[in-house]
Design a protein around this motif. Structure first.
Motif, PDB file in Angstrom:
ATOM      1  N   UNK A 236      50.057  19.615  60.238  1.00 20.17           N
ATOM      2  CA  UNK A 236      50.232  20.326  58.972  1.00 20.17           C
ATOM      3  C   UNK A 236      49.062  20.082  58.030  1.00 20.17           C
ATOM      4  N   UNK A 237      48.687  18.821  57.867  1.00 21.78           N
ATOM      5  CA  UNK A 237      47.588  18.475  56.962  1.00 21.78           C
ATOM      6  C   UNK A 237      46.261  19.035  57.479  1.00 21.78           C
ATOM      7  N   UNK A 238      46.035  18.915  58.774  1.00 19.77           N
ATOM      8  CA  UNK A 238      44.798  19.434  59.353  1.00 19.77           C
ATOM      9  C   UNK A 238      44.671  20.941  59.198  1.00 19.77           C
ATOM     10  N   UNK A 239      45.758  21.659  59.427  1.00 20.29           N
ATOM     11  CA  UNK A 239      45.726  23.120  59.291  1.00 20.29           C
ATOM     12  C   UNK A 239      45.519  23.539  57.840  1.00 20.29           C
ATOM     13  N   UNK A 240      46.199  22.854  56.935  1.00 21.70           N
ATOM     14  CA  UNK A 240      46.058  23.192  55.511  1.00 21.70           C
ATOM     15  C   UNK A 240      44.632  22.930  55.033  1.00 21.70           C
ATOM     16  N   UNK A 241      44.070  21.798  55.427  1.00 16.42           N
ATOM     17  CA  UNK A 241      42.702  21.468  55.033  1.00 16.42           C
ATOM     18  C   UNK A 241      41.709  22.438  55.664  1.00 16.42           C
ATOM     19  N   UNK A 242      41.945  22.844  56.893  1.00 13.62           N
ATOM     20  CA  UNK A 242      41.053  23.804  57.557  1.00 13.62           C
ATOM     21  C   UNK A 242      41.062  25.141  56.823  1.00 13.62           C
ATOM     22  N   UNK A 243      42.244  25.581  56.363  1.00 10.44           N
ATOM     23  CA  UNK A 243      42.316  26.824  55.583  1.00 10.44           C
ATOM     24  C   UNK A 243      41.555  26.700  54.273  1.00 10.44           C
ATOM     25  N   UNK A 244      41.676  25.547  53.604  1.00  8.31           N
ATOM     26  CA  UNK A 244      40.941  25.325  52.357  1.00  8.31           C
ATOM     27  C   UNK A 244      39.438  25.375  52.603  1.00  8.31           C
ATOM     28  N   UNK A 245      39.007  24.739  53.675  1.00  6.67           N
ATOM     29  CA  UNK A 245      37.582  24.719  53.992  1.00  6.67           C
ATOM     30  C   UNK A 245      37.061  26.113  54.301  1.00  6.67           C
ATOM     31  N   UNK A 246      37.859  26.896  55.012  1.00  9.00           N
ATOM     32  CA  UNK A 246      37.448  28.241  55.390  1.00  9.00           C
ATOM     33  C   UNK A 246      37.389  29.163  54.171  1.00  9.00           C
ATOM     34  N   UNK A 247      38.386  29.067  53.296  1.00  9.97           N
ATOM     35  CA  UNK A 247      38.448  29.950  52.135  1.00  9.97           C
ATOM     36  C   UNK A 247      37.441  29.584  51.047  1.00  9.97           C
TER      37      UNK A 247
ATOM     38  N   UNK B  12      37.849   9.793  58.689  1.00 10.43           N
ATOM     39  CA  UNK B  12      37.007   8.886  57.887  1.00 10.43           C
ATOM     40  C   UNK B  12      37.642   8.532  56.550  1.00 10.43           C
ATOM     41  N   UNK B  13      38.768   9.157  56.225  1.00 12.15           N
ATOM     42  CA  UNK B  13      39.459   8.832  54.980  1.00 12.15           C
ATOM     43  C   UNK B  13      39.017   9.650  53.783  1.00 12.15           C
ATOM     44  N   UNK B  14      38.305  10.733  54.015  1.00 11.62           N
ATOM     45  CA  UNK B  14      37.879  11.598  52.917  1.00 11.62           C
ATOM     46  C   UNK B  14      39.048  12.382  52.335  1.00 11.62           C
ATOM     47  N   UNK B  15      40.110  12.526  53.103  1.00  9.42           N
ATOM     48  CA  UNK B  15      41.318  13.218  52.666  1.00  9.42           C
ATOM     49  C   UNK B  15      42.431  12.191  52.522  1.00  9.42           C
ATOM     50  N   UNK B  16      43.007  12.117  51.357  1.00 13.81           N
ATOM     51  CA  UNK B  16      44.109  11.196  51.099  1.00 13.81           C
ATOM     52  C   UNK B  16      45.407  11.980  51.011  1.00 13.81           C
TER      53      UNK B  16
END
Length: 68
Positions: free
Chosen positions: A21-32, A56-60
Motif C-alpha cells: 500500500x505504501x509503495x504504491x501510494x508513494x509511486x503514484x506521488x512520484x509519478x504525478x 533507506x528511511x526517506x519515507x516515514x
C-alpha cells in the motif's frame, strides 16, 4: 536478485500488505509530482524507486492508531 530485499523493507514496514500500500501510494506521488527524495536510484521504474526510498528511511510512516 530483488533490490531492496524484502527483509530490509519489512524492518521499516510492519507487514507485507502495508508495504504494498505504501509503495504504491508513494509511486503514484512520484509519478504525478515528480517529487524524488533521493539523488540517485538503482531502479528504473517508480515502484522500485519508491521501495528504495522506504528501504533507506526517506519515507516515514505516520502512526494512524490515535487513542482518544
Amino acid at each position: 536478485m530483488l533490490y531492496p530485499s524484502i527483509d530490509t523493507l519489512l524492518e521499516k514496514v510492519p507487514s507485507k500488505y502495508m508495504l504494498v500500500t505504501v509503495g504504491a501510494k508513494r509511486a503514484r506521488q512520484m509519478k504525478d509530482n515528480e517529487d524524488y527524495q533521493l539523488e540517485e536510484y538503482k531502479a528504473y521504474k517508480v515502484v522500485g524507486k519508491a521501495l528504495e526510498e522506504i528501504s533507506v528511511g526517506a519515507i516515514q510512516l505516520a502512526n494512524e492508531n490515535k487513542e482518544n
